[in-house]
Write a protein that holds these residues in place. Structure first.
Motif, mmCIF file in Angstrom:
data_model
loop_
_atom_site.group_PDB
_atom_site.id
_atom_site.type_symbol
_atom_site.label_atom_id
_atom_site.label_comp_id
_atom_site.label_asym_id
_atom_site.label_seq_id
_atom_site.Cartn_x
_atom_site.Cartn_y
_atom_site.Cartn_z
ATOM 1 N N UNK A 94 -0.788 21.762 2.719
ATOM 2 C CA UNK A 94 -0.726 21.846 4.028
ATOM 3 C C UNK A 94 0.200 20.816 4.501
ATOM 4 N N UNK A 95 0.757 19.895 3.918
ATOM 5 C CA UNK A 95 1.514 19.000 4.705
ATOM 6 C C UNK A 95 3.026 19.479 4.366
ATOM 7 N N UNK A 96 3.351 19.721 3.239
ATOM 8 C CA UNK A 96 4.702 20.130 2.700
ATOM 9 C C UNK A 96 4.804 21.715 2.698
ATOM 10 N N UNK A 97 5.742 22.323 3.644
ATOM 11 C CA UNK A 97 5.871 23.601 3.870
ATOM 12 C C UNK A 97 6.481 24.188 2.677
ATOM 13 N N UNK A 98 6.137 25.584 2.063
ATOM 14 C CA UNK A 98 6.481 25.980 0.828
ATOM 15 C C UNK A 98 6.538 25.276 -0.235
ATOM 16 N N UNK A 99 5.477 24.284 -0.499
ATOM 17 C CA UNK A 99 5.226 23.463 -1.487
ATOM 18 C C UNK A 99 4.287 24.025 -2.788
ATOM 19 N N UNK A 100 3.188 24.346 -2.371
ATOM 20 C CA UNK A 100 2.173 24.844 -3.230
ATOM 21 C C UNK A 100 1.447 25.943 -2.651
ATOM 22 N N UNK A 101 1.147 26.883 -3.272
ATOM 23 C CA UNK A 101 0.244 28.203 -2.896
ATOM 24 C C UNK A 101 -1.236 27.848 -2.916
ATOM 25 N N UNK A 102 -1.999 28.792 -2.114
ATOM 26 C CA UNK A 102 -3.496 28.648 -2.318
ATOM 27 C C UNK A 102 -3.978 28.825 -3.565
ATOM 28 N N UNK A 103 -3.193 29.733 -4.497
ATOM 29 C CA UNK A 103 -3.617 29.935 -5.700
ATOM 30 C C UNK A 103 -3.875 28.744 -6.700
ATOM 31 N N UNK A 104 -2.862 28.073 -6.514
ATOM 32 C CA UNK A 104 -2.727 26.502 -7.237
ATOM 33 C C UNK A 104 -3.819 25.604 -6.708
ATOM 34 N N UNK A 105 -4.027 25.832 -5.409
ATOM 35 C CA UNK A 105 -5.236 24.681 -4.891
ATOM 36 C C UNK A 105 -6.524 25.265 -5.771
ATOM 37 N N UNK A 106 -6.624 26.658 -5.576
ATOM 38 C CA UNK A 106 -8.126 27.164 -5.931
ATOM 39 C C UNK A 106 -7.989 27.368 -7.451
ATOM 40 N N UNK A 107 -7.007 27.236 -8.223
ATOM 41 C CA UNK A 107 -6.944 27.105 -9.614
ATOM 42 C C UNK A 107 -7.467 25.688 -9.856
ATOM 43 N N UNK A 108 -7.086 24.542 -9.204
ATOM 44 C CA UNK A 108 -7.332 23.232 -9.773
ATOM 45 C C UNK A 108 -8.946 23.207 -9.194
ATOM 46 N N UNK A 109 -9.410 23.711 -8.130
ATOM 47 C CA UNK A 109 -10.869 23.696 -7.967
ATOM 48 C C UNK A 109 -11.516 24.240 -9.195
ATOM 49 N N UNK A 110 -11.122 25.244 -9.721
ATOM 50 C CA UNK A 110 -11.715 25.892 -10.855
ATOM 51 C C UNK A 110 -11.703 25.061 -12.183
ATOM 52 N N UNK A 111 -10.477 24.709 -12.427
ATOM 53 C CA UNK A 111 -10.398 23.558 -13.584
ATOM 54 C C UNK A 111 -11.174 22.446 -13.073
ATOM 55 N N UNK A 112 -11.222 21.755 -12.032
ATOM 56 C CA UNK A 112 -12.073 20.691 -11.956
ATOM 57 C C UNK A 112 -13.665 20.921 -12.078
ATOM 58 N N UNK A 113 -13.965 22.118 -11.870
ATOM 59 C CA UNK A 113 -15.393 22.533 -11.936
ATOM 60 C C UNK A 113 -15.741 22.634 -13.400
ATOM 61 N N UNK A 114 -14.586 22.843 -14.449
ATOM 62 C CA UNK A 114 -15.075 22.857 -15.851
ATOM 63 C C UNK A 114 -14.867 21.567 -16.354
ATOM 64 N N UNK A 115 -13.908 20.751 -16.144
ATOM 65 C CA UNK A 115 -13.351 19.406 -16.712
ATOM 66 C C UNK A 115 -14.156 18.378 -16.027
ATOM 67 N N UNK A 116 -14.603 18.494 -14.750
ATOM 68 C CA UNK A 116 -15.076 17.212 -14.192
ATOM 69 C C UNK A 116 -14.078 16.676 -13.394
#
Length: 136
Positions: free
Chosen positions: A68-90
């Motif tokens: 959100x803060x840095x234009x053209x930095x990360x995509x929403x897919x990267x954010x959602x991927x980390x949510x999924x990874x966090x749900x598996x790994x804690x």
């Protein structure tokens, strides 16, 4: 093999397959399909703990803030991927996977001389998550 060992092997195998799919798809298209995040959350239900829920909520927050803060930095897919990874790994495993993946991504792209060029982050995040799953 005990039931718990079988569950960990099953969870790890599914986790690796979904992450491999996400990494290859992101490397080819720079898009991480939504089904990846859903599958990772479903995988986290195998041996679910409260840490899975906290990982789902807290791990993607730094990525969301940067997106959100840095234009053209990360995509929403990267954010959602980390949510999924966090749900598996804690929380700790997910944050460690993110730090590891980002560190390798920065190092590889600096060595390639790509400082401002866009690149797929998913393969690096997936690799960090795979490593953390093995060592966690």
């Amino acid at each position: 093999m005990e039931m718990m060992d079988t569950l960990v092997v099953l969870k790890g195998g599914l986790f690796f397959l979904v992450l491999l799919y996400a990494a290859v798809h992101d490397a080819r298209t720079k898009i991480i399909p939504d089904k990846v995040h859903v599958l990772l959350i479903l995988i986290s239900l195998l041996g679910w703990t409260w840490d899975s829920l906290w990982g789902l909520i807290l791990v993607p927050l730094p990525f969301l803030i940067v997106a959100v803060a840095v234009k053209d930095s990360l995509g929403g897919g990267d954010v959602k991927l980390m949510a999924g990874i966090g749900s598996v790994l804690g929380v700790i495993g997910g944050l460690s996977a993110g730090i590891l993946g980002l560190s390798v991504a920065i190092l590889v792209n600096l060595l390639k001389g790509k400082r401002r060029e866009s690149f797929a982050l998913g393969p690096y995040l997936a690799a960090g998550a795979m490593i953390m799953f093995v060592f966690a």
